[in-house]
Design a protein around this motif. Structure first.
Motif, PDB file in Angstrom:
ATOM      1  N   CYS A  54       0.842  -1.191   0.000  1.00 24.85           N
ATOM      2  CA  CYS A  54       0.000   0.000   0.000  1.00 24.85           C
ATOM      3  C   CYS A  54       0.881   1.247   0.000  1.00 24.85           C
ATOM      4  O   CYS A  54       1.964   1.238   0.571  1.00 24.85           O
ATOM      5  N   ASP A  58       0.906   0.517   5.056  1.00 19.44           N
ATOM      6  CA  ASP A  58       0.302  -0.168   6.192  1.00 19.44           C
ATOM      7  C   ASP A  58      -0.173  -1.577   5.839  1.00 19.44           C
ATOM      8  O   ASP A  58      -0.749  -2.258   6.659  1.00 19.44           O
ATOM      9  N   CYS A  78      -6.083  -0.724  -1.313  1.00 18.31           N
ATOM     10  CA  CYS A  78      -5.718  -1.309  -0.026  1.00 18.31           C
ATOM     11  C   CYS A  78      -6.978  -1.604   0.796  1.00 18.31           C
ATOM     12  O   CYS A  78      -7.843  -0.742   0.926  1.00 18.31           O
ATOM     13  N   CYS A  81      -6.873   1.108   4.079  1.00 22.53           N
ATOM     14  CA  CYS A  81      -7.086   2.554   3.996  1.00 22.53           C
ATOM     15  C   CYS A  81      -7.642   2.996   2.647  1.00 22.53           C
ATOM     16  O   CYS A  81      -7.972   4.156   2.463  1.00 22.53           O
ATOM     17  N   SER A  83      -6.174   3.371  -0.247  1.00 24.43           N
ATOM     18  CA  SER A  83      -5.289   3.966  -1.254  1.00 24.43           C
ATOM     19  C   SER A  83      -4.718   2.866  -2.158  1.00 24.43           C
ATOM     20  O   SER A  83      -4.944   1.675  -1.937  1.00 24.43           O
TER      21      SER A  83
HETATM   22 ZN    ZN Z   1      -3.262   1.034   3.131  1.00 21.86          ZN
END
Ligand code: ZN
Lengths: 107, 367
Positions: A54, A58, A78, A81, A83
């Motif tokens: 990611c 994370d 991801c 999150c 992204s």
């Molecule tokens: Zn992420």
């Protein structure tokens, strides 16, 4: 006594001749074996892994390489999150027998 | 008949036979003749293996082209295998030899890629580069096979057993060294990163997905800020299989910056010695690039003109690993090389400097 001795020599000579014949056959068979050996040494199982990460760092994911993948490819979103996931590594795994001789390394 | 008589008869026959063999061995050229036959047979078997490998890689390339919908695949592949040789320029007159060499290489490459584009006009640049490298590898394999066959047939024709003996001894190693090239045809066609992609991968780690600006044929650069330094990162244009023209790109960047460059760092895969671990990273000076000359000399000239130190960061691997799909050790080496480049920039340049980093190598599978 005479009879015993000549018998031993005869058996010995026959054994030598048979041994030489066996070696002759074996050495001529070696050639046909060689081709198989060369191919076997190479066709070790290979698995290619693509690692995606990611952009926020994370979450990382590993999966098998698919045709069309490349390092830097955007590979979905991801799950944590939302992204972009980017493929950062592609590497292969080999089944190799490690060599154990002369292991002096500085690092 | 007694036992004595039977034993004696056998004894006599065997002894006579052994004497005969001994005489033939010592006093005739039968051993040489048999040895010659053995060499000949051994070379023939190994050449057969090699022939099978070449056929395998040709059929692989052909099947990929068929899958892409190219028409008249046979004619295309056959003409590629025989054509596109390059003749070395005259070297007893060294004036502008690099220019002439570069000209010949460029013209040959353009001709090759132009013909390919004509044969498959609907295929993208990256796929075209992948196919071009696959074809070039196959062509190289075929050439090696042709040369070995030439010497085998010469040796047989003139009963030159020294020639056959040399082939007999050298062939096992040659076959083993050629095997990875056969596998490479598939790797390139699928676009899997290889060991030689280590340099472009370090470049990728430096710039991430920031925009790639075209600067030379198949070559791009990106600009990133790194603690106040402007870093110009050059690599071949991925993710197709190409090495680009990094030397000419460096020259163009230098001209663009009016030769205000304080450091040039080249990153490349390098051949390890047998016994050294794969993925070892080392640093030295000079241009780390393995071309025949034209690209390397451009980097050296720019470095001299700018008065910029020229660093070389190398990731070590074997010949075989350089064209196989990248192994984990090399990925780890890439990480180390990346850290080393960052350290060089931090410790040996000042904020405000222009730094050029060149990721040398085949960028197959690396954006
Ligand atoms: Zn992420």
């Amino acid at each position: 006594m005479m009879l015993m001795q000549s018998d031993i020599i005869t058996v010995l000579l026959i054994a030598i001749v048979i041994g030489l014949l066996a070696y002759l056959i074996k050495s001529s068979l070696d050639y046909s074996k060689e081709r198989k050996e060369i191919m076997e040494k190479e066709s070790r199982p290979v698995k290619i892994i693509a690692v995606a990460s990611c952009q926020q760092n994370d979450y990382t994911m590993e999966r098998e390489f698919r045709e069309g993948d490349f390092i830097g490819k955007i590979d979905g979103a991801c799950p944590k999150c939302g992204s972009q996931m980017i493929i950062i590594k592609i590497y292969s795994l080999y089944m190799e027998t490690p060599q154990k001789s002369f292991k002096l390394q500085l690092r | 008949m007694t036992n004595m008589q039977v034993g004696g008869d056998w004894n006599t026959i065997l002894t006579a036979l052994l004497w005969l063999v001994f005489m033939l061995y010592m006093l005739s050229d039968l051993p040489q003749k048999t040895q010659f036959m053995r060499y000949e047979k051994g070379v023939a078997v190994r050449l057969g293996v090699l022939e099978g490998l070449v056929k395998e890689s040709i059929s692989k390339v052909k099947s990929y082209l068929v899958k892409l919908g190219v028409s008249s695949v046979d004619a295309l592949v056959n003409s590629t295998l025989e054509n596109y040789f390059a003749i070395e320029p005259v070297s007893i007159e060294p004036t502008d030899i690099i220019k002439r060499l570069d000209h010949i290489i460029t013209v040959n490459e353009d001709k090759f890629k132009g013909d390919l584009r004509k044969a498959m006009p609907n295929i993208g640049r990256h796929m075209l580069n992948n196919i071009a490298v696959s074809l070039a590898v196959t062509s190289a394999l075929y050439t090696v096979y042709k040369i070995l066959r030439h010497y085998y047939l010469l040796g047989k024709k003139y009963e030159n057993w020294i020639l056959l003996m040399q082939l007999y001894i050298a062939l096992p190693q040659i076959v083993r060294e050629l095997l990875p090239y056969v596998r490479a045809v598939e790797t390139f066609a699928k676009g899997i990163p290889i060991g030689d992609s280590a340099g472009p991968m370090v470049a990728f780690k430096l710039v991430g997905l920031s925009p790639r600006i075209d600067i030379e044929e198949d070559t791009v650069y990106s600009v990133v800020e790194l603690e106040g330094r402007k870093v110009y990162v050059i690599k071949a244009k991925g993710p197709g299989a190409t090495v680009g023209k990094p030397g000419k790109a460096v020259a163009k960047i230098a001209e663009m910056l009016s030769y205000n460059i304080s450091r040039i760092i080249t990153v490349d895969a390098a051949l390890k010695l047998e016994g050294e671990p794969t993925g070892l990273v080392a640093e030295g000076s000079g241009a780390a690039i393995g071309d025949v000359g034209p690209e390397k000399i451009e980097i050296e000239r720019v470095a001299v003109r700018c008065g910029a130190p020229l660093d070389a960061v190398i990731v070590k691997m074997s010949n075989e690993e350089a064209i196989k799909p990248m192994v984990k050790e090399i990925v780890e080496g890439v990480e180390k090389a990346y850290q080393m480049v960052l350290e060089i920039i931090r410790n040996r340049t000042k904020p405000g400097d222009n730094v050029v980093v060149v990721g040398i190598g085949n960028t197959v599978g690396v954006y």
